[in-house]
Design a protein around this motif. Structure first.
Motif, PDB file in Angstrom:
ATOM      1  N   ALA A  98       0.833  -1.206   0.000  1.00  0.00           N
ATOM      2  CA  ALA A  98       0.000   0.000   0.000  1.00  0.00           C
ATOM      3  C   ALA A  98       0.868   1.255   0.000  1.00  0.00           C
ATOM      4  N   TYR A  99       1.935   1.226   0.746  1.00  0.00           N
ATOM      5  CA  TYR A  99       2.846   2.382   0.808  1.00  0.00           C
ATOM      6  C   TYR A  99       3.484   2.646  -0.548  1.00  0.00           C
ATOM      7  N   LEU A 100       3.895   1.585  -1.229  1.00  0.00           N
ATOM      8  CA  LEU A 100       4.512   1.757  -2.547  1.00  0.00           C
ATOM      9  C   LEU A 100       3.518   2.339  -3.546  1.00  0.00           C
ATOM     10  N   HIS A 101       2.261   1.881  -3.483  1.00  0.00           N
ATOM     11  CA  HIS A 101       1.253   2.434  -4.395  1.00  0.00           C
ATOM     12  C   HIS A 101       0.966   3.898  -4.058  1.00  0.00           C
ATOM     13  N   ASN A 102       0.991   4.222  -2.778  1.00  0.00           N
ATOM     14  CA  ASN A 102       0.791   5.616  -2.368  1.00  0.00           C
ATOM     15  C   ASN A 102       1.875   6.519  -2.971  1.00  0.00           C
ATOM     16  N   LEU A 103       3.119   6.032  -3.021  1.00  0.00           N
ATOM     17  CA  LEU A 103       4.206   6.804  -3.627  1.00  0.00           C
ATOM     18  C   LEU A 103       3.976   7.023  -5.119  1.00  0.00           C
ATOM     19  N   LYS A 104       3.419   6.020  -5.798  1.00  0.00           N
ATOM     20  CA  LYS A 104       3.148   6.155  -7.229  1.00  0.00           C
ATOM     21  C   LYS A 104       2.063   7.195  -7.492  1.00  0.00           C
ATOM     22  N   VAL A 105       0.980   7.118  -6.701  1.00  0.00           N
ATOM     23  CA  VAL A 105      -0.146   8.032  -6.921  1.00  0.00           C
ATOM     24  C   VAL A 105       0.268   9.473  -6.652  1.00  0.00           C
ATOM     25  N   PHE A 106       1.015   9.687  -5.576  1.00  0.00           N
ATOM     26  CA  PHE A 106       1.383  11.051  -5.168  1.00  0.00           C
ATOM     27  C   PHE A 106       2.860  11.328  -5.452  1.00  0.00           C
ATOM     28  N   SER A 107       3.328  10.871  -6.612  1.00  0.00           N
ATOM     29  CA  SER A 107       4.730  11.105  -6.975  1.00  0.00           C
ATOM     30  C   SER A 107       5.019  12.591  -7.149  1.00  0.00           C
ATOM     31  N   SER A 108       4.030  13.326  -7.668  1.00  0.00           N
ATOM     32  CA  SER A 108       4.134  14.775  -7.847  1.00  0.00           C
ATOM     33  C   SER A 108       2.736  15.316  -8.081  1.00  0.00           C
ATOM     34  N   GLU A 109       2.591  16.645  -8.032  1.00  0.00           N
ATOM     35  CA  GLU A 109       1.281  17.242  -8.277  1.00  0.00           C
ATOM     36  C   GLU A 109       0.828  16.970  -9.706  1.00  0.00           C
ATOM     37  N   ALA A 110       1.757  17.050 -10.655  1.00  0.00           N
ATOM     38  CA  ALA A 110       1.400  16.781 -12.046  1.00  0.00           C
ATOM     39  C   ALA A 110       1.002  15.321 -12.240  1.00  0.00           C
ATOM     40  N   GLY A 111       1.760  14.423 -11.612  1.00  0.00           N
ATOM     41  CA  GLY A 111       1.429  13.005 -11.721  1.00  0.00           C
ATOM     42  C   GLY A 111       0.089  12.683 -11.096  1.00  0.00           C
ATOM     43  N   TYR A 112      -0.206  13.295  -9.943  1.00  0.00           N
ATOM     44  CA  TYR A 112      -1.496  13.096  -9.272  1.00  0.00           C
ATOM     45  C   TYR A 112      -2.634  13.601 -10.154  1.00  0.00           C
ATOM     46  N   ALA A 113      -2.461  14.772 -10.772  1.00  0.00           N
ATOM     47  CA  ALA A 113      -3.495  15.335 -11.641  1.00  0.00           C
ATOM     48  C   ALA A 113      -3.721  14.447 -12.863  1.00  0.00           C
ATOM     49  N   ALA A 114      -2.637  13.912 -13.432  1.00  0.00           N
ATOM     50  CA  ALA A 114      -2.773  13.052 -14.610  1.00  0.00           C
ATOM     51  C   ALA A 114      -3.544  11.782 -14.276  1.00  0.00           C
ATOM     52  N   ARG A 115      -3.326  11.227 -13.091  1.00  0.00           N
ATOM     53  CA  ARG A 115      -4.028  10.005 -12.699  1.00  0.00           C
ATOM     54  C   ARG A 115      -5.523  10.257 -12.481  1.00  0.00           C
ATOM     55  N   ILE A 116      -5.893  11.488 -12.161  1.00  0.00           N
ATOM     56  CA  ILE A 116      -7.304  11.800 -11.958  1.00  0.00           C
ATOM     57  C   ILE A 116      -8.003  12.060 -13.290  1.00  0.00           C
ATOM     58  N   PHE A 117      -7.406  12.888 -14.147  1.00  0.00           N
ATOM     59  CA  PHE A 117      -8.065  13.298 -15.391  1.00  0.00           C
ATOM     60  C   PHE A 117      -7.869  12.283 -16.511  1.00  0.00           C
ATOM     61  N   ASN A 143      -7.692   6.912  -7.624  1.00  0.00           N
ATOM     62  CA  ASN A 143      -6.526   7.790  -7.643  1.00  0.00           C
ATOM     63  C   ASN A 143      -6.800   9.088  -6.888  1.00  0.00           C
ATOM     64  N   ARG A 144      -7.994   9.654  -7.091  1.00  0.00           N
ATOM     65  CA  ARG A 144      -8.331  10.904  -6.405  1.00  0.00           C
ATOM     66  C   ARG A 144      -8.346  10.719  -4.899  1.00  0.00           C
ATOM     67  N   ASP A 145      -8.919   9.594  -4.446  1.00  0.00           N
ATOM     68  CA  ASP A 145      -9.076   9.351  -3.012  1.00  0.00           C
ATOM     69  C   ASP A 145      -7.868   8.655  -2.396  1.00  0.00           C
ATOM     70  N   GLY A 146      -6.828   8.441  -3.181  1.00  0.00           N
ATOM     71  CA  GLY A 146      -5.612   7.844  -2.630  1.00  0.00           C
ATOM     72  C   GLY A 146      -5.802   6.438  -2.099  1.00  0.00           C
ATOM     73  N   VAL A 147      -6.654   5.644  -2.759  1.00  0.00           N
ATOM     74  CA  VAL A 147      -6.901   4.267  -2.313  1.00  0.00           C
ATOM     75  C   VAL A 147      -5.640   3.440  -2.562  1.00  0.00           C
ATOM     76  N   THR A 148      -5.151   2.794  -1.529  1.00  0.00           N
ATOM     77  CA  THR A 148      -3.885   2.057  -1.641  1.00  0.00           C
ATOM     78  C   THR A 148      -4.071   0.542  -1.625  1.00  0.00           C
ATOM     79  N   GLN A 149      -5.299   0.074  -1.432  1.00  0.00           N
ATOM     80  CA  GLN A 149      -5.536  -1.368  -1.376  1.00  0.00           C
ATOM     81  C   GLN A 149      -7.006  -1.646  -1.684  1.00  0.00           C
ATOM     82  N   VAL A 150      -7.264  -2.750  -2.390  1.00  0.00           N
ATOM     83  CA  VAL A 150      -8.627  -3.205  -2.662  1.00  0.00           C
ATOM     84  C   VAL A 150      -8.732  -4.639  -2.164  1.00  0.00           C
ATOM     85  N   VAL A 151      -9.731  -4.905  -1.318  1.00  0.00           N
ATOM     86  CA  VAL A 151      -9.909  -6.235  -0.739  1.00  0.00           C
ATOM     87  C   VAL A 151     -11.273  -6.771  -1.131  1.00  0.00           C
ATOM     88  N   LEU A 152     -11.283  -7.981  -1.653  1.00  0.00           N
ATOM     89  CA  LEU A 152     -12.533  -8.682  -1.966  1.00  0.00           C
ATOM     90  C   LEU A 152     -12.586  -9.926  -1.088  1.00  0.00           C
TER      91      LEU A 152
END
Length: 445
Positions: A69-88, A182-191
């Motif tokens: 989960a921590y590693l995925h959090n780093l990917k999502v919030f790598s930068s402001e531009a990267g975070y915006a790209a993952r949302i739009f 991506n917007r909500d910073g979800v780091t794990q999905v459990v089924l």
């Protein structure tokens, strides 16, 4: 990028910190005898089910999943531009889901509940991309019970994020789920409870649902019993490579492990010391009767307490455990336990796939469980043979005989050392020997 993001996982990665957050030790019960036996037993059952002592495996599993989960959090919030790209324009990413499997009742759902409490809690994020704040959520959780398709699960995730869904294809829903995760910073999905999915045409429906979950983006864990995994093993290689390449197998505790001893001791404490049997003996007998499956252990203690109250006592004895094991309420579980013991001894000759681990198990686990099961079986066979070969008179005498291990240990007495012979004593003994009449050889018989 942001202090909220940078400090999100601070203090949540240390394994000892995880242990403290997930451990559950309920208060011991008091005044159970003031209640009717059945009500008191049900109260005992509920309190025992609250216990959660993470085993070494469970603790390492939770620690590993928080790391992902921590590693995925780093990917999502790598930068402001990267975070915006993952949302739009959310990227299409397919992950290999973690298959978290084990016997029914072994503690998988409890471990997932512990993982949910061990992840960072929701936090408010303020960003220039939108007005107001967004609540960052560490995990999306869904139960597969009653779900008919992957589309229905995606709808639940979208609605859970505060959005209304009015129709839409599976593709559009998947894109919306990616954007929201991506917007909500979800780091794990459990089924959870995937074995309850309406399989329809074999395992094709299950495969479709799991691959849909894996296409959202965050790391995915699907929790299942052995029965579903056996069905997935019959799928084509491309499906097996995606769904079964990351297994995490939760096994019952080793019968001689500290984890099992700690759990039994905690059960004794929570019961208010209502177990009269010695802890080591009780732990061994409870394992024989449950194969180390904690859901069955809780049920058996509850039934033993009912037997104890029926006998007019307030503390459980070994006889109560034996009666509970042979009760009609525990019959189906007793058969499962006996099949598991037979499976361990006969090395996979059982035809019950729900009790067979579909993955290869560690050699050390097999040897420990097999040795315990074989030793227990041999001991019971010897006792039964000895009892059946005795006459009625001998059986009545045996009841009054105290076994050596039941006797109080006697104090050891040291022998008085022989005094050392002097030279005069040796000379006197030699003269006596020489003066004594010689003895002739004995005649052969």
């Amino acid at each position: 990028m942001n202090k909220t993001i940078e400090s999100r996982f601070d203090g949540y990665m240390d394994i000892e910190s995880i242990r403290k957050r997930v451990i559950l030790r309920p208060e011991p019960l008091t005044d159970l005898e003031a209640l009717p036996p059945l009500i008191g037993a049900e109260l005992l059952n509920e309190r025992l089910r609250e216990i959660y002592l993470p085993t070494e495996f469970a603790l390492n599993f939770i620690h590993e999943m928080i790391g992902l989960a921590y590693l995925h959090n780093l990917k999502v919030f790598s930068s402001e531009a990267g975070y915006a790209a993952r949302i739009f324009k959310p990227p299409e990413v397919e992950v290999l889901p973690v298959c978290f499997t084990g016997l029914a009742g072994v503690g998988k759902s409890q471990t997932i509940a512990a993982l949910r409490s061990a992840l960072p809690p929701p936090v408010e994020l303020t960003c220039d991309l939108y007005q107001g704040t967004v609540e960052l959520s560490s995990l999306w959780y869904a139960s597969a019970r009653g779900k008919a398709s992957g589309k229905q699960l995606l709808v639940d995730f979208v609605q859970g994020s505060g959005h209304d869904v009015h129709g839409g294809t599976l593709k559009k829903l998947l894109v919306e789920c990616r954007r929201l995760s991506n917007r909500d910073g979800v780091t794990q999905v459990v089924l959870d409870e995937t074995q309850h999915i309406n399989t329809g045409e074999g395992a094709s429906k299950v495969t479709d649902i799991l691959l849909t979950m894996a296409a959202i983006g965050p790391p995915v864990i699907f929790v299942s019993n052995y029965s579903l995994v056996h069905r997935l093993f019959r799928r084509n290689s491309e499906d097996k490579q995606r769904l079964l390449s990351e297994p995490r197998i939760m096994l019952p505790d080793d019968p001689k492990s500290q984890d099992w001893a700690d759990y039994v001791n905690e059960c004794v404490r929570v019961s208010g010391d209502r177990i009269k049997v010695g802890k080591d003996e009780f732990a061994a007998e409870l394992y024989r009767s449950t194969f180390g499956i904690k859901r069955l252990a809780v049920q058996l203690i509850k039934l033993a307490y009912i037997e104890c109250r029926a006998a007019g006592r307030r503390r459980i004895e070994l006889e109560d455990l034996h009666k509970a094991y042979r009760s009609s309420t525990y019959t189906s579980n007793a058969r499962d336990v006996e099949d598991l013991q037979l499976e361990a001894i006969s090395k996979g000759s059982s035809k019950r796939l729900d009790l067979q681990c579909p993955f290869d198990l560690p050699v050390e686990y097999k040897s420990n469980v097999v040795n315990f099961a074989r030793a227990d079986r041999d001991q019971r066979v010897q006792a039964r043979v000895f009892e059946s070969s005795a006459t009625e008179a001998e059986r009545s005498i045996l009841k009054h005989i105290v076994l050596p291990e039941e006797k109080a240990p006697a104090k050891s007495t040291r022998r008085v050392p022989v005094p050392k012979a002097t030279d005069e004593d040796l000379m006197r003994s030699f003269r006596q020997y020489m003066e004594s009449p010689p003895s002739g050889p004995k005649k052969p018989k």
